[in-house]
Design a protein around this motif. Structure first.
Motif, PDB file in Angstrom:
ATOM      1  N   ARG A   1       0.821  -1.228   0.000  1.00  0.00           N
ATOM      2  CA  ARG A   1       0.000   0.000   0.000  1.00  0.00           C
ATOM      3  C   ARG A   1       0.849   1.269   0.000  1.00  0.00           C
ATOM      4  O   ARG A   1       0.308   2.375   0.017  1.00  0.00           O
ATOM      5  N   GLY A   2       2.176   1.116   0.056  1.00  0.00           N
ATOM      6  CA  GLY A   2       3.049   2.293   0.058  1.00  0.00           C
ATOM      7  C   GLY A   2       3.229   2.903   1.430  1.00  0.00           C
ATOM      8  O   GLY A   2       3.726   4.014   1.566  1.00  0.00           O
ATOM      9  N   GLU A   3       2.870   2.132   2.471  1.00  0.00           N
ATOM     10  CA  GLU A   3       2.935   2.679   3.836  1.00  0.00           C
ATOM     11  C   GLU A   3       4.184   2.224   4.584  1.00  0.00           C
ATOM     12  O   GLU A   3       4.388   2.596   5.740  1.00  0.00           O
ATOM     13  N   ALA A   4       4.982   1.380   3.981  1.00  0.00           N
ATOM     14  CA  ALA A   4       6.197   0.896   4.638  1.00  0.00           C
ATOM     15  C   ALA A   4       7.218   0.543   3.575  1.00  0.00           C
ATOM     16  O   ALA A   4       6.905   0.482   2.370  1.00  0.00           O
ATOM     17  N   PHE A   5       8.433   0.331   4.055  1.00  0.00           N
ATOM     18  CA  PHE A   5       9.548   0.008   3.168  1.00  0.00           C
ATOM     19  C   PHE A   5      10.137  -1.322   3.642  1.00  0.00           C
ATOM     20  O   PHE A   5      10.184  -1.592   4.834  1.00  0.00           O
ATOM     21  N   LEU A   6      10.572  -2.158   2.696  1.00  0.00           N
ATOM     22  CA  LEU A   6      11.135  -3.459   3.049  1.00  0.00           C
ATOM     23  C   LEU A   6      12.651  -3.441   2.899  1.00  0.00           C
ATOM     24  O   LEU A   6      13.167  -2.997   1.869  1.00  0.00           O
ATOM     25  N   LEU A   7      13.339  -3.918   3.918  1.00  0.00           N
ATOM     26  CA  LEU A   7      14.785  -4.114   3.823  1.00  0.00           C
ATOM     27  C   LEU A   7      15.061  -5.597   4.000  1.00  0.00           C
ATOM     28  O   LEU A   7      14.889  -6.158   5.080  1.00  0.00           O
ATOM     29  N   GLN A   8      15.466  -6.233   2.903  1.00  0.00           N
ATOM     30  CA  GLN A   8      15.751  -7.669   2.909  1.00  0.00           C
ATOM     31  C   GLN A   8      17.251  -7.836   2.677  1.00  0.00           C
ATOM     32  O   GLN A   8      17.777  -7.308   1.692  1.00  0.00           O
ATOM     33  N   GLY A   9      17.936  -8.554   3.560  1.00  0.00           N
ATOM     34  CA  GLY A   9      19.371  -8.666   3.344  1.00  0.00           C
ATOM     35  C   GLY A   9      20.026  -9.790   4.102  1.00  0.00           C
ATOM     36  O   GLY A   9      19.488 -10.317   5.077  1.00  0.00           O
ATOM     37  N   GLY A  10      21.199 -10.144   3.623  1.00  0.00           N
ATOM     38  CA  GLY A  10      22.008 -11.184   4.246  1.00  0.00           C
ATOM     39  C   GLY A  10      23.024 -11.708   3.245  1.00  0.00           C
ATOM     40  O   GLY A  10      23.216 -11.125   2.179  1.00  0.00           O
ATOM     41  N   ASP A  11      23.634 -12.827   3.595  1.00  0.00           N
ATOM     42  CA  ASP A  11      24.656 -13.415   2.731  1.00  0.00           C
ATOM     43  C   ASP A  11      24.080 -13.861   1.400  1.00  0.00           C
ATOM     44  O   ASP A  11      22.903 -14.219   1.311  1.00  0.00           O
ATOM     45  N   CYS A  12      24.969 -13.930   0.383  1.00  0.00           N
ATOM     46  CA  CYS A  12      24.558 -14.589  -0.864  1.00  0.00           C
ATOM     47  C   CYS A  12      24.325 -16.054  -0.538  1.00  0.00           C
ATOM     48  O   CYS A  12      23.289 -16.624  -0.887  1.00  0.00           O
ATOM     49  N   ALA A  13      25.313 -16.666   0.126  1.00  0.00           N
ATOM     50  CA  ALA A  13      25.205 -18.066   0.544  1.00  0.00           C
ATOM     51  C   ALA A  13      25.602 -18.156   2.007  1.00  0.00           C
ATOM     52  O   ALA A  13      26.722 -17.799   2.361  1.00  0.00           O
ATOM     53  N   GLU A  14      24.698 -18.603   2.845  1.00  0.00           N
ATOM     54  CA  GLU A  14      25.047 -18.837   4.250  1.00  0.00           C
ATOM     55  C   GLU A  14      25.865 -20.111   4.365  1.00  0.00           C
ATOM     56  O   GLU A  14      25.683 -21.052   3.585  1.00  0.00           O
ATOM     57  N   LEU A  15      26.725 -20.143   5.365  1.00  0.00           N
ATOM     58  CA  LEU A  15      27.518 -21.342   5.639  1.00  0.00           C
ATOM     59  C   LEU A  15      26.962 -22.035   6.877  1.00  0.00           C
ATOM     60  O   LEU A  15      26.385 -21.383   7.745  1.00  0.00           O
ATOM     61  N   PHE A  16      27.143 -23.345   6.934  1.00  0.00           N
ATOM     62  CA  PHE A  16      26.702 -24.088   8.124  1.00  0.00           C
ATOM     63  C   PHE A  16      27.540 -23.718   9.341  1.00  0.00           C
ATOM     64  O   PHE A  16      27.037 -23.604  10.448  1.00  0.00           O
ATOM     65  N   ALA A  17      28.856 -23.608   9.149  1.00  0.00           N
ATOM     66  CA  ALA A  17      29.776 -23.415  10.281  1.00  0.00           C
ATOM     67  C   ALA A  17      31.095 -22.874   9.752  1.00  0.00           C
ATOM     68  O   ALA A  17      31.240 -22.644   8.555  1.00  0.00           O
ATOM     69  N   GLY A  18      32.029 -22.662  10.670  1.00  0.00           N
ATOM     70  CA  GLY A  18      33.369 -22.233  10.273  1.00  0.00           C
ATOM     71  C   GLY A  18      33.689 -20.845  10.779  1.00  0.00           C
ATOM     72  O   GLY A  18      32.815 -20.145  11.280  1.00  0.00           O
ATOM     73  N   PRO A  19      34.953 -20.439  10.626  1.00  0.00           N
ATOM     74  CA  PRO A  19      35.411 -19.172  11.202  1.00  0.00           C
ATOM     75  C   PRO A  19      34.766 -17.941  10.559  1.00  0.00           C
ATOM     76  O   PRO A  19      34.748 -16.868  11.157  1.00  0.00           O
ATOM     77  N   LEU A  20      34.242 -18.079   9.333  1.00  0.00           N
ATOM     78  CA  LEU A  20      33.697 -16.911   8.640  1.00  0.00           C
ATOM     79  C   LEU A  20      32.221 -16.681   8.958  1.00  0.00           C
ATOM     80  O   LEU A  20      31.630 -15.696   8.549  1.00  0.00           O
ATOM     81  N   ILE A  21      31.628 -17.603   9.706  1.00  0.00           N
ATOM     82  CA  ILE A  21      30.202 -17.477   9.986  1.00  0.00           C
ATOM     83  C   ILE A  21      30.001 -16.339  10.980  1.00  0.00           C
ATOM     84  O   ILE A  21      30.766 -16.152  11.922  1.00  0.00           O
ATOM     85  N   GLU A  22      28.985 -15.534  10.714  1.00  0.00           N
ATOM     86  CA  GLU A  22      28.728 -14.359  11.544  1.00  0.00           C
ATOM     87  C   GLU A  22      27.685 -14.692  12.593  1.00  0.00           C
ATOM     88  O   GLU A  22      26.679 -15.321  12.271  1.00  0.00           O
ATOM     89  N   PRO A  23      27.863 -14.226  13.831  1.00  0.00           N
ATOM     90  CA  PRO A  23      26.796 -14.428  14.813  1.00  0.00           C
ATOM     91  C   PRO A  23      25.492 -13.796  14.302  1.00  0.00           C
ATOM     92  O   PRO A  23      25.521 -12.716  13.702  1.00  0.00           O
ATOM     93  N   THR A  24      24.386 -14.487  14.543  1.00  0.00           N
ATOM     94  CA  THR A  24      23.086 -13.988  14.079  1.00  0.00           C
ATOM     95  C   THR A  24      22.828 -12.575  14.596  1.00  0.00           C
ATOM     96  O   THR A  24      22.289 -11.721  13.887  1.00  0.00           O
ATOM     97  N   GLN A  25      23.251 -12.336  15.844  1.00  0.00           N
ATOM     98  CA  GLN A  25      23.027 -11.017  16.428  1.00  0.00           C
ATOM     99  C   GLN A  25      23.678  -9.905  15.583  1.00  0.00           C
ATOM    100  O   GLN A  25      23.081  -8.848  15.382  1.00  0.00           O
ATOM    101  N   ASN A  26      24.880 -10.151  15.062  1.00  0.00           N
ATOM    102  CA  ASN A  26      25.558  -9.132  14.249  1.00  0.00           C
ATOM    103  C   ASN A  26      24.805  -8.880  12.949  1.00  0.00           C
ATOM    104  O   ASN A  26      24.720  -7.751  12.467  1.00  0.00           O
ATOM    105  N   LYS A  27      24.261  -9.951  12.373  1.00  0.00           N
ATOM    106  CA  LYS A  27      23.503  -9.788  11.125  1.00  0.00           C
ATOM    107  C   LYS A  27      22.259  -8.937  11.367  1.00  0.00           C
ATOM    108  O   LYS A  27      21.923  -8.044  10.585  1.00  0.00           O
ATOM    109  N   LEU A  28      21.573  -9.233  12.463  1.00  0.00           N
ATOM    110  CA  LEU A  28      20.346  -8.491  12.766  1.00  0.00           C
ATOM    111  C   LEU A  28      20.660  -7.043  13.137  1.00  0.00           C
ATOM    112  O   LEU A  28      19.932  -6.122  12.759  1.00  0.00           O
ATOM    113  N   ARG A  29      21.782  -6.854  13.856  1.00  0.00           N
ATOM    114  CA  ARG A  29      22.179  -5.488  14.246  1.00  0.00           C
ATOM    115  C   ARG A  29      22.447  -4.642  13.000  1.00  0.00           C
ATOM    116  O   ARG A  29      22.038  -3.488  12.911  1.00  0.00           O
TER     117      ARG A  29
END
Ligand code: PEP
Ligand code: CO
Length: 414
Positions: free
Chosen positions: A49-77
Motif C-alpha cells: 500500500r506504500g505505507e512501509a519500506f522493506l529491507l531484505q538482506g544477508g549473505d549470498c550463501a550462508e555457511l553451516f559453520a566455520g570461522p567466517l560465519i557471523e553471529p546472528t546477532q551481528n547480522k540483525l544489528r
C-alpha cells in the motif's frame, strides 16, 4: 562425468538416499509457523500500500559453520542500523527481512569450476556440497539437506533467543524479524511443505518468505508451481530478459486474487538497464491491477570479474541501480517498496568502492564470501544514508521524466 542439470537441481550422488532424507525431513517439525507467515504477509501488505519500506538482506550463501560465519546477532544489528537510517530519513517504517536461516542453496550458471588443469563440480551451497575445491567435497550429498535443516533451526533459535533477551535490537528491528531464502531445492522445500490443520492451507515452512530465482522462474517450471501452491508471501526475481507476458503470467499463476502482500517482484536489471527495462514491467503490473510489491536487488545485475577473475560489484553501480529504480517508480506513480541486498556486518573487501576505499587491488585482503560479493557494514549504511532521502514522499516530484515518457522511450526495446 557431469550430467547437465535440470532446473538447477543438483546431481545427487544417490537418489534412494535422497528419498530417505526427504522422508526424514518430512517427519521433522516445521521450521516456521503458518501464523508467522501470515503475519509477514500482513506486514508486506503495508509495503504494497506504500505505507512501509522493506529491507531484505544477508549473505549470498550462508555457511553451516566455520570461522567466517557471523553471529546472528551481528547480522540483525546490521539490518537494524540500516533500517533506522531508512526510517528516520524516509519517514516510512521499515520492515526487516533476513536473507538467512535457509539461504543454503545456489543456482549456478556453470556446472563445473576449473583451476589450472583441475575441473570439479561447482559449489551449489552448503545444502548440496562443500565449498572446498575438491571433487569428493563437491559431490552433491543428500545428507546435507538434513544439515541445512539443523543449521536453519539453529539460526531461528538464535532469533527467538534474541527476541526475548535483546529488546533494544528488536525495537530497532521494528518489533519483529522474519526470514527468507531462495526456494531452489525442491525435495527440501517439498518435505517442509505442510497443511496447516487450523486453516486447511498449504505452507512452505522452511522460511517465512520464499523466493524463486531468476534462473528458475520459467512459467511452466516446477519452482513457479511450488510458489503458486503455498500460502506464504512469495517473491520472484526479475532479470533484464523478463517480458510483459512473464509478469502477466506470474501474476495470474501466483496471485490470481490480487492479495496485497502475497507477491513481490525483486528486480535485478543492472544499473545501465533499469531505466529502459523497468517501466514496461511496472506498466504491466498497473494494467493487471496487481498489488505486487516492487523490490530492488541492485546486486545481481551489476556483477563483473576483475582481470584476475575475482567476482565483484561496484558500489557506485549498486547505488545507481537503486536510484534508477526509485526514479522509475516515482515517474510511474508506484511505490519503490524495498531493497534486497547481499551484505554482511563483517569488514570485508568484496565490492569495489572508491570512497571506503576498496580498490580492485584490495579485494583479496578480506574476500570471504562463499558465493557473490557482499556489501560490508559501512557500505550498507552508506547506501541506506544516500538513498533514504529519495524515499520521502515529498521527493516524488524530483524525477525528471514522466511515466509516459519512460514508457515511450522503452517501447522500442519490446
Ligand atoms: C541470489 O539471490 O543469490 C541469486 C542467485 O539471484 P538471482 O536469482 O536474481 O540471479
Ligand atoms: Co547472490
Amino acid at each position: 562425468m557431469h550430467l547437465p542439470v535440470e532446473n538447477q537441481q543438483p546431481n545427487w550422488r544417490d537418489l534412494d538416499e535422497l528419498a530417505d532424507v526427504v522422508r526424514a525431513l518430512g517427519s521433522l517439525p516445521a521450521l516456521v509457523s503458518p501464523g508467522d507467515c501470515d503475519e509477514l504477509r500482513l506486514r508486506l501488505a503495508a509495503v504494497a500500500r506504500g505505507e512501509a519500506f522493506l529491507l531484505q538482506g544477508g549473505d549470498c550463501a550462508e555457511l553451516f559453520a566455520g570461522p567466517l560465519i557471523e553471529p546472528t546477532q551481528n547480522k540483525l544489528r546490521c539490518l537494524a542500523d540500516m533500517a533506522a537510517v531508512l526510517t528516520s530519513e524516509s519517514g516510512l517504517p521499515t520492515l526487516t527481512l533476513g536473507r538467512l536461516a535457509g539461504q543454503y542453496a545456489k543456482p549456478r550458471s556453470m556446472g563445473t569450476e576449473t583451476r589450472g588443469d583441475r575441473v570439479v563440480p561447482v559449489y551449489r551451497g552448503d545444502a548440496v556440497n562443500e565449498l572446498r575445491f575438491d571433487a569428493e567435497a563437491r559431490t552433491a550429498n543428500p545428507q546435507r539437506l538434513l544439515a541445512a535443516y539443523r543449521a536453519a533451526d539453529r539460526v531461528l533459535s538464535d532469533i527467538r533467543r534474541l527476541r526475548t533477551r535483546n529488546h533494544t535490537l528488536f525495537t530497532d528491528l521494528g518489533g519483529d524479524f522474519f526470514t527468507s531464502h531462495e526456494a531452489l531445492l525442491l525435495p527440501y522445500e517439498s518435505a517442509l511443505t505442510r497443511v496447516d490443520p487450523a486453516s486447511g492451507r498449504t505452507y512452505g515452512l522452511s522460511g517465512h518468505l520464499l523466493w524463486i530465482g531468476e534462473r528458475t522462474r520459467r512459467l511452466d517450471g516446477p519452482h513457479v508451481a511450488f510458489a503458486a501452491g503455498v500460502h506464504n508471501p512469495v517473491a520472484v526475481k526479475i532479470g533484464p530478459t523478463t517480458t510483459r507476458t512473464d509478469i502477466a503470467e506470474l501474476i495470474e499463476l501466483i496471485d490470481p486474487h490480487r492479495e496485497p502482500g502475497r507477491l513481490t517482484f525483486i528486480t535485478r536489471l543492472g544499473a545501465d538497464a533499469v531505466h529502459d527495462r523497468l517501466p514496461p514491467l511496472v506498466d504491466e503490473v498497473i494494467t493487471r491491477d496487481s498489488p505486487a510489491i516492487w523490490v530492488c536487488d541492485p546486486m545481481h545485475g551489476n556483477t563483473f570479474a576483475t582481470a584476475d577473475g575475482t567476482k565483484t560489484r561496484r558500489f557506485e553501480a549498486i547505488r545507481a541501480e537503486v536510484r534508477g529504480f526509485i526514479e522509475v517508480h516515482r515517474a510511474m506513480g508506484t511505490h519503490p517498496g524495498g531493497l534486497h541486498l547481499e551484505l554482511t556486518s563483517r569488514d570485508v573487501t568484496e565490492c569495489v568502492d572508491e570512497h571506503t576505499p576498496v580498490r580492485e587491488r584490495d579485494l583479496h585482503l578480506r574476500y570471504e564470501t562463499a558465493c557473490d560479493p557482499r556489501l560490508n557494514r559501512g557500505q550498507g549504511l552508506e547506501l541506506a544514508r544516500s538513498i533514504a532521502p529519495l524515499l520521502r514522499p515529498s521527493a516524488s516530484s524530483a524525477s525528471s521524466a514522466s511515466g509516459g515518457e519512460l514508457l515511450r522511450n522503452a517501447a522500442t526495446l519490446g
